[in-house]
Design a protein around this motif. Structure first.
Motif, PDB file in Angstrom:
ATOM      1  N   PHE A 187       1.267   9.715  37.884  1.00  0.00           N
ATOM      2  CA  PHE A 187       1.840  11.041  38.105  1.00  0.00           C
ATOM      3  C   PHE A 187       2.307  11.285  39.536  1.00  0.00           C
ATOM      4  O   PHE A 187       3.192  12.099  39.766  1.00  0.00           O
ATOM      5  CB  PHE A 187       0.836  12.140  37.705  1.00  0.00           C
ATOM      6  N   ILE A 245       0.133  25.562  39.848  1.00  0.00           N
ATOM      7  CA  ILE A 245      -0.144  24.809  38.623  1.00  0.00           C
ATOM      8  C   ILE A 245       1.080  24.772  37.711  1.00  0.00           C
ATOM      9  O   ILE A 245       1.342  23.768  37.044  1.00  0.00           O
ATOM     10  CB  ILE A 245      -1.390  25.383  37.901  1.00  0.00           C
ATOM     11  N   ILE A 275      -0.436  10.684  32.314  1.00  0.00           N
ATOM     12  CA  ILE A 275      -1.083  11.395  33.419  1.00  0.00           C
ATOM     13  C   ILE A 275      -2.559  11.041  33.472  1.00  0.00           C
ATOM     14  O   ILE A 275      -3.124  10.805  34.557  1.00  0.00           O
ATOM     15  CB  ILE A 275      -0.881  12.920  33.261  1.00  0.00           C
ATOM     16  N   LEU A 297       6.045  17.542  36.214  1.00  0.00           N
ATOM     17  CA  LEU A 297       5.543  16.399  35.447  1.00  0.00           C
ATOM     18  C   LEU A 297       6.181  16.302  34.066  1.00  0.00           C
ATOM     19  O   LEU A 297       6.257  15.211  33.491  1.00  0.00           O
ATOM     20  CB  LEU A 297       4.022  16.501  35.312  1.00  0.00           C
ATOM     21  N   CYS A 300      -2.606  20.644  32.193  1.00  0.00           N
ATOM     22  CA  CYS A 300      -1.231  20.600  31.683  1.00  0.00           C
ATOM     23  C   CYS A 300      -1.191  20.841  30.179  1.00  0.00           C
ATOM     24  O   CYS A 300      -0.249  21.463  29.673  1.00  0.00           O
ATOM     25  CB  CYS A 300      -0.596  19.257  32.017  1.00  0.00           C
ATOM     26  N   ILE A 355       5.972  13.123  40.432  1.00  0.00           N
ATOM     27  CA  ILE A 355       6.102  14.415  41.109  1.00  0.00           C
ATOM     28  C   ILE A 355       7.137  14.321  42.217  1.00  0.00           C
ATOM     29  O   ILE A 355       8.030  15.167  42.337  1.00  0.00           O
ATOM     30  CB  ILE A 355       4.737  14.864  41.676  1.00  0.00           C
ATOM     31  N   ALA A 375      -2.773  17.166  43.101  1.00  0.00           N
ATOM     32  CA  ALA A 375      -2.802  16.384  41.871  1.00  0.00           C
ATOM     33  C   ALA A 375      -3.719  15.173  42.013  1.00  0.00           C
ATOM     34  O   ALA A 375      -4.489  14.839  41.099  1.00  0.00           O
ATOM     35  CB  ALA A 375      -1.392  15.951  41.498  1.00  0.00           C
ATOM     36  N   THR A 376      -3.672  14.519  43.168  1.00  0.00           N
ATOM     37  CA  THR A 376      -4.511  13.337  43.400  1.00  0.00           C
ATOM     38  C   THR A 376      -5.982  13.704  43.417  1.00  0.00           C
ATOM     39  O   THR A 376      -6.819  13.012  42.818  1.00  0.00           O
ATOM     40  CB  THR A 376      -4.122  12.669  44.736  1.00  0.00           C
ATOM     41  N   LEU A 428      -6.129  16.821  35.541  1.00  0.00           N
ATOM     42  CA  LEU A 428      -4.758  17.321  35.624  1.00  0.00           C
ATOM     43  C   LEU A 428      -4.130  17.391  34.231  1.00  0.00           C
ATOM     44  O   LEU A 428      -3.444  18.368  33.899  1.00  0.00           O
ATOM     45  CB  LEU A 428      -3.936  16.416  36.534  1.00  0.00           C
ATOM     46  N   GLN A 452       1.293  16.737  45.655  1.00  0.00           N
ATOM     47  CA  GLN A 452       0.758  15.409  45.359  1.00  0.00           C
ATOM     48  C   GLN A 452      -0.713  15.307  45.744  1.00  0.00           C
ATOM     49  O   GLN A 452      -1.511  14.691  45.031  1.00  0.00           O
ATOM     50  CB  GLN A 452       1.575  14.352  46.102  1.00  0.00           C
ATOM     51  N   LEU A 488       3.474  22.145  39.211  1.00  0.00           N
ATOM     52  CA  LEU A 488       3.037  20.798  38.857  1.00  0.00           C
ATOM     53  C   LEU A 488       3.364  20.476  37.404  1.00  0.00           C
ATOM     54  O   LEU A 488       3.859  19.390  37.084  1.00  0.00           O
ATOM     55  CB  LEU A 488       1.535  20.643  39.106  1.00  0.00           C
TER      56      LEU A 488
END
Length: 660
Positions: free
Chosen positions: A544, A488, A539, A495, A588, A548, A576-577, A584, A573, A491
């Motif tokens: 995003f 995390i 995001i 980002l 963040c 990435i 995140a997807t 997400l 990825q 990511l």
């Protein structure tokens, strides 16, 4: 390469911040620059070693003849009248002389002094025995009164005997080394001479291509330190705080060490109170101490002031008071810390928690008399008021809010407060949301009393409890990794890369940084709020995946806090997807606002199912393991944002034993 970094530090600081050094100090620095390269290199290596006295013969930094000549230059006085190194003529104590001897040499010297049975004795014993012989007069010298036999004379003879063994020795001149320590502090914005700082070593590794730092615009702030006196004072207080931190590592039963730490705080108590009085005085609008939201940059700069260092000393003083059971004094120190909102805002929750505990436990009268019961009720009322005060404090973090909320309800129960009259507050949060729990079984192959347990993996290879749980989830159709916080945080940094390394004044001051200086500060978010909010919106809207990949490919391999390049880009990825933009962005936001607190505690396993697009996080607990408050907070955050998470308990045995 060490010399190249040393010279760069000197040139950079003297170009932009020479006003932080006196004329005489600048003269010393200029004299150092005028030395030949060999002498400057030798001094640089000795400065890095930080030892007291060194044998010249042990300095393996070139040919011995060159080293001897360099030592001659460095131990001679220049125009400033200060040598860069001290020679053996400056040894004044027998303790310093003894520190130069190896164990076999100590044994030989001890035998020569008539000390018996030295073969199995440790170095400490031999040193103590040799020092004792210096203080004692021999029978022969007692009758030779005319020749004299003072302690000073015996010390000089002893030092001479040691130097016959060691040969020429040198050490850093404390006055000059303090100057260079201050020079490095101004350059790196941290006390590199304390602890195990790797700032210079990292810079050297970067120069030789062993590591690579991110590319960013360096923006030095020449006015970060107000004056020379401000730097000197700040450095002194930082060193005191570091020494106190070292003392805090002592066992609680080592009372003498903790009393020493308390006395160090007491030596600075009047200075701390004077600072608090200054903060209380009415100020004109230009001088007013503003809140972090409105003056985030100003708040960050306070990290480099004597006031910030004093606040750390006061905070550690409270811990020493606790360890020495001076609870009333601890309360007073905590109250003084909470009376100001200029320094260390991120610690206020911990201070409030401890203050409530003092009122409910350590400062509550013991006894069953009516007077004791009345005093107990008064103490509980004070604790209740302290809880309300903490709930009103906007700087108290979520974890402390939960702890204080539970304390408040427990206090009200002891006071017999009617449910209708209990405190209600918008920030009151008594219970965490708890996720689903799963139980899996395995065979423990080694029961370690310390350290992690070891289990029999599905492939017959011993594994950790997290790896065992991962095998069980794979049987359920999940792909996953044991990533804990790295997934995390990786990511998040990818980002927000351009925002993290945005050239704000006072945060990217050297080219050797893996993070901005304020990354773990409460001011990080507020200094970049507009940029962060815009990125969070992007995001949320789903922009995003390509970001990435672009940052990952461009920056791959650089030293950056929070980033693990071991994690494949396609997996990042995918995760995140599956999370989706809204969820997400929510995670963040947590890291952007509380990175220091939330960089730990994230669930151990990250799991996903490519067929269903389902993502799941799991916190793994072995037998007798419990969730920490930080872990509970992360579980609560994930559940609040509709992110599936569960606690996986691994038990020793076979699933058929579940009824037992």
């Amino acid at each position: 390469m060490y010399l190249q970094i040393f010279d760069r530090i000197q040139q950079t600081v003297m170009h932009t911040e020479s006003h932080l050094f006196s004329n005489r100090e600048q003269q010393i620095i200029d004299e150092f620059s005028s030395l030949d390269r060999h002498s400057r290199y030798l001094y640089t290596r000795i400065f890095m070693r930080k030892q007291a006295w060194l044998r010249v013969s042990s300095l393996n930094y070139g040919e011995q003849m060159v080293i001897d000549q360099s030592c001659k230059y460095l131990t001679s006085c220049g125009l400033s009248s200060e040598p860069f190194l001290h020679s053996e003529t400056n040894i004044e104590s027998c303790e310093d002389a003894l520190s130069l001897l190896l164990l076999p040499e100590l044994k030989t010297l001890a035998k020569a002094k008539g000390i018996k049975q030295v073969s199995a004795k440790p170095k400490e014993f031999l040193c103590a025995a040799l020092l004792k012989t210096i203080k004692q007069r021999t029978v022969t010298s007692f009758f030779q009164k005319n020749k004299g036999d003072s302690v000073k004379q015996r010390q000089d003879e002893f030092i001479k005997a040691v130097l016959e063994v060691t040969g020429p020795v040198v050490r850093l001149n404390p006055l000059v080394s303090e100057l260079f320590e201050r020079l490095h502090l101004v350059f790196f914005r941290s006390a590199t001479h304390l602890g195990d700082s790797n700032s210079i070593k990292s810079a050297v590794l970067a120069e030789i291509g062993q590591i690579r730092f991110p590319s960013y615009t360096v923006v030095r702030s020449p006015d970060l330190f107000a004056s020379r006196d401000a730097v000197v004072k700040y450095k002194l207080l930082v060193e005191v705080g570091y020494e106190m931190e070292v003392l805090l590592t002592s066992l609680v039963k080592e009372t003498e060490q903790h009393m020493k730490g308390w006395e160090m705080f007491m030596a600075h108590q009047s200075e701390w109170h004077a600072l608090l009085e200054t903060l209380r005085r009415p100020k004109n609008p230009a001088q007013k101490v503003g809140g972090i939201e409105q003056m985030s940059h100003v708040y960050w700069r306070r990290h480099f002031t004597a006031g910030w260092a004093l606040a750390r000393i006061a905070e550690r003083g409270a811990r020493f008071a606790a360890n020495t059971k001076q609870f009333a004094r601890e309360r007073d120190v905590l109250e003084s810390l909470l009376s100001q909102d200029a320094y260390r805002l991120g610690k206020r929750g911990e201070w409030h928690e401890r203050l409530v505990l003092l009122h409910t436990t350590h400062l509550r009268p013991k006894g069953t008399t009516s007077e004791a019961r009345a005093q107990t009720m008064d103490a509980l009322e004070r604790a209740r008021s302290a809880c309300v005060r903490a709930l009103d404090d906007v700087h108290v973090n979520r974890i402390s809010l939960h702890a204080i909320s539970r304390q408040l309800r427990a206090i009200e129960a002891k006071l017999g407060v009617d449910p209708c009259e209990r405190v209600e507050h918008p920030r009151l949060c008594v219970e965490w949301q708890m996720p689903l729990e799963r139980v899996v079984f395995g065979m423990r192959v080694r029961n370690m009393k310390r350290g992690p347990s070891v289990w029999d993996g599905s492939d017959g290879i011993p594994c950790s409890v997290e790896q065992l749980a991962l095998w069980r989830y794979r049987e359920l159709g999940y792909t996953g990794m044991h990533s804990e916080n790295t997934m995390i945080t990786t990511l998040f940094v990818l980002l927000f890369w351009d925002i993290v390394f945005y050239p704000l004044p006072g945060v990217l001051d050297t080219e050797y940084q893996s993070q901005p200086l304020d990354m773990g500060s409460e001011s990080f978010y507020f200094s970049r709020r507009a940029m962060i909010e815009q990125r969070l919106a992007e995001i949320t809207d789903g922009h995003f995946v390509q970001s990435i990949q672009a940052v990952y490919e461009k920056q791959h391999g650089v030293e950056c806090v929070g980033v693990s390049w071991d994690l494949p880009c396609d997996q990042l990825q995918t995760i995140a997807t599956h999370l989706g933009g809204k969820r997400l962005a929510a995670v963040c936001r947590v890291l952007a606002t509380e990175y220091r607190l939330k960089r730990s505690g994230f669930p151990d396993l990250c799991l996903w199912n490519d067929q269903t697009g389902h993502v799941l996080f799991a916190e793994v607990k072995g037998p007798k393991d419990k969730l920490s408050e930080t872990q509970r907070d992360w579980l609560d955050i994930l559940l609040a944002n509709s992110i599936d998470v569960e606690v996986c308990h691994v038990r020793d045995g076979d699933a058929r034993d579940i009824d037992d």
